[in-house]
Design a protein around this motif. Structure first.
Motif, mmCIF file in Angstrom:
data_model
loop_
_atom_site.group_PDB
_atom_site.id
_atom_site.type_symbol
_atom_site.label_atom_id
_atom_site.label_comp_id
_atom_site.label_asym_id
_atom_site.label_seq_id
_atom_site.Cartn_x
_atom_site.Cartn_y
_atom_site.Cartn_z
ATOM 1 N N HIS A 203 0.834 -1.208 0.000
ATOM 2 C CA HIS A 203 0.000 0.000 0.000
ATOM 3 C C HIS A 203 0.866 1.254 0.000
ATOM 4 C CE1 HIS A 203 -3.258 2.773 0.863
ATOM 5 N NE2 HIS A 203 -2.594 3.213 1.917
ATOM 6 N N SER A 204 1.915 1.254 0.831
ATOM 7 C CA SER A 204 2.842 2.385 0.856
ATOM 8 C C SER A 204 4.129 1.967 1.547
ATOM 9 C CB SER A 204 2.231 3.593 1.592
ATOM 10 O OG SER A 204 2.150 3.344 2.982
ATOM 11 N N LEU A 205 5.179 2.717 1.290
ATOM 12 C CA LEU A 205 6.425 2.537 2.021
ATOM 13 C C LEU A 205 6.292 3.164 3.408
ATOM 14 C CD1 LEU A 205 8.975 3.321 -0.832
ATOM 15 C CD2 LEU A 205 8.179 1.089 -0.050
ATOM 16 N N TYR A 206 7.200 2.784 4.304
ATOM 17 C CA TYR A 206 7.033 3.128 5.715
ATOM 18 C C TYR A 206 8.410 3.301 6.336
ATOM 19 C CZ TYR A 206 4.900 2.451 10.409
ATOM 20 O OH TYR A 206 4.442 2.584 11.700
ATOM 21 N N THR A 207 8.637 4.436 6.991
ATOM 22 C CA THR A 207 9.924 4.735 7.620
ATOM 23 C C THR A 207 9.733 5.017 9.095
ATOM 24 O OG1 THR A 207 10.857 5.639 5.562
ATOM 25 C CG2 THR A 207 11.863 6.347 7.618
ATOM 26 N N SER A 208 10.625 4.483 9.916
ATOM 27 C CA SER A 208 10.599 4.707 11.371
ATOM 28 C C SER A 208 11.889 5.392 11.806
ATOM 29 C CB SER A 208 10.476 3.382 12.128
ATOM 30 O OG SER A 208 9.270 2.722 11.823
ATOM 31 N N ALA A 209 11.773 6.252 12.827
ATOM 32 C CA ALA A 209 12.940 6.920 13.402
ATOM 33 C C ALA A 209 12.776 6.984 14.902
ATOM 34 C CB ALA A 209 13.120 8.324 12.822
ATOM 35 N N VAL A 210 13.898 6.936 15.630
ATOM 36 C CA VAL A 210 13.864 6.961 17.092
ATOM 37 C C VAL A 210 15.137 7.602 17.597
ATOM 38 C CG1 VAL A 210 14.917 4.664 17.318
ATOM 39 C CG2 VAL A 210 13.458 5.534 19.151
ATOM 40 N N ILE A 211 15.054 8.206 18.771
ATOM 41 C CA ILE A 211 16.242 8.699 19.474
ATOM 42 C C ILE A 211 16.680 7.605 20.425
ATOM 43 C CG2 ILE A 211 17.188 10.479 20.983
ATOM 44 C CD1 ILE A 211 14.992 12.350 19.944
ATOM 45 N N ARG A 212 17.840 7.028 20.197
ATOM 46 C CA ARG A 212 18.331 5.960 21.058
ATOM 47 C C ARG A 212 18.811 6.519 22.392
ATOM 48 N NH1 ARG A 212 16.071 1.573 19.053
ATOM 49 N NH2 ARG A 212 16.610 1.190 16.883
ATOM 50 N N PRO A 213 18.701 5.737 23.487
ATOM 51 C CA PRO A 213 19.195 6.209 24.793
ATOM 52 C C PRO A 213 20.696 6.484 24.738
ATOM 53 C CG PRO A 213 17.813 4.260 25.057
ATOM 54 C CD PRO A 213 18.049 4.418 23.591
#
Length: 213
Positions: A203-213
């Motif tokens: 359906h669509s591409l998907y990107t995730s981002a996070v600030i690591r500890p």
């Protein structure tokens, strides 16, 4: 593959299902996106957007708390470099959907048994080896008539035996019996390869981002 635009209503329903499957509070509106208080040791919360709009980038600029995820339906190679340096972007994902009859359920390979259970609206499929080791698993919930599949995985020592396909086929049959109108999940590269053989489409591409500890 061609870039596609995500349907915000579809993403809303998927996120409701995700919250039900993880037994977290329901998503709340955040601009044109949604916020979920996840409350896990490795994920405090998540913000999900159907597109990388200004409100999404404002969060990327202002959030500083570790383990809060920003997720958006957009290709990693187009937006990954636009995050402030404190953000770590993860591997690309794929929002996938499926319609039509469930996949046929093939016999289990020798040496395995399958349990299909339902509790609190969550249907879980588990495949065990005869020695009692969990070999594969997956779950689903129904949200607004859509079956949302979650945590589909096969242990490394049990891969290439068709167990992932058996988990999905059994869950699809359960969803069909519950009256689902459409199927949806979020897949990795490896998962996408499996799901496409079972009739799923991106359906669509998907990107995730996070600030690591």
């Amino acid at each position: 593959m061609a870039e596609v635009t995500a349907d915000p209503q579809l993403i809303t329903t998927w996120l409701k299902g995700w919250a039900l499957a993880h037994e977290t509070p329901m998503p709340t509106v955040c601009g044109n996106g949604w916020h979920v208080e996840v409350g896990l040791p490795d994920q405090k919360a998540r913000y999900v957007f159907a597109a990388p709009e200004p409100a999404f980038w404002q969060l990327a600029e202002t959030l500083t708390e570790p383990l809060v995820y920003l997720k958006v339906c957009a290709p990693h190679n187009k937006i990954g470099h636009l995050f402030p340096a404190r953000w770590a972007t993860e591997h690309r994902g794929f929002m996938m959907t499926r319609e039509g009859a469930p996949s046929p359920i093939r016999p289990l390979p020798d040496g395995y048994r399958l349990d299909l259970t339902e509790m609190n609206g969550i249907t879980t499929c588990l495949i065990y080896s005869n020695e009692g080791e969990e070999a594969a698993r997956g779950s689903l919930v129904i949200a607004d008539g859509m079956a949302v599949y979650d945590r589909i995985r096969t242990q490394a020592t049990h891969q290439h035996k068709g167990l992932g396909g058996l988990v999905m086929a059994n869950l699809q049959q359960a969803a069909h019996e519950l009256g689902r109108e459409r199927d949806m999940l979020c897949a990795t590269d490896a998962g996408r390869a499996l799901y496409e053989t079972l009739g799923w489409q991106v359906h669509s591409l998907y990107t995730s981002a996070v600030i690591r500890p």
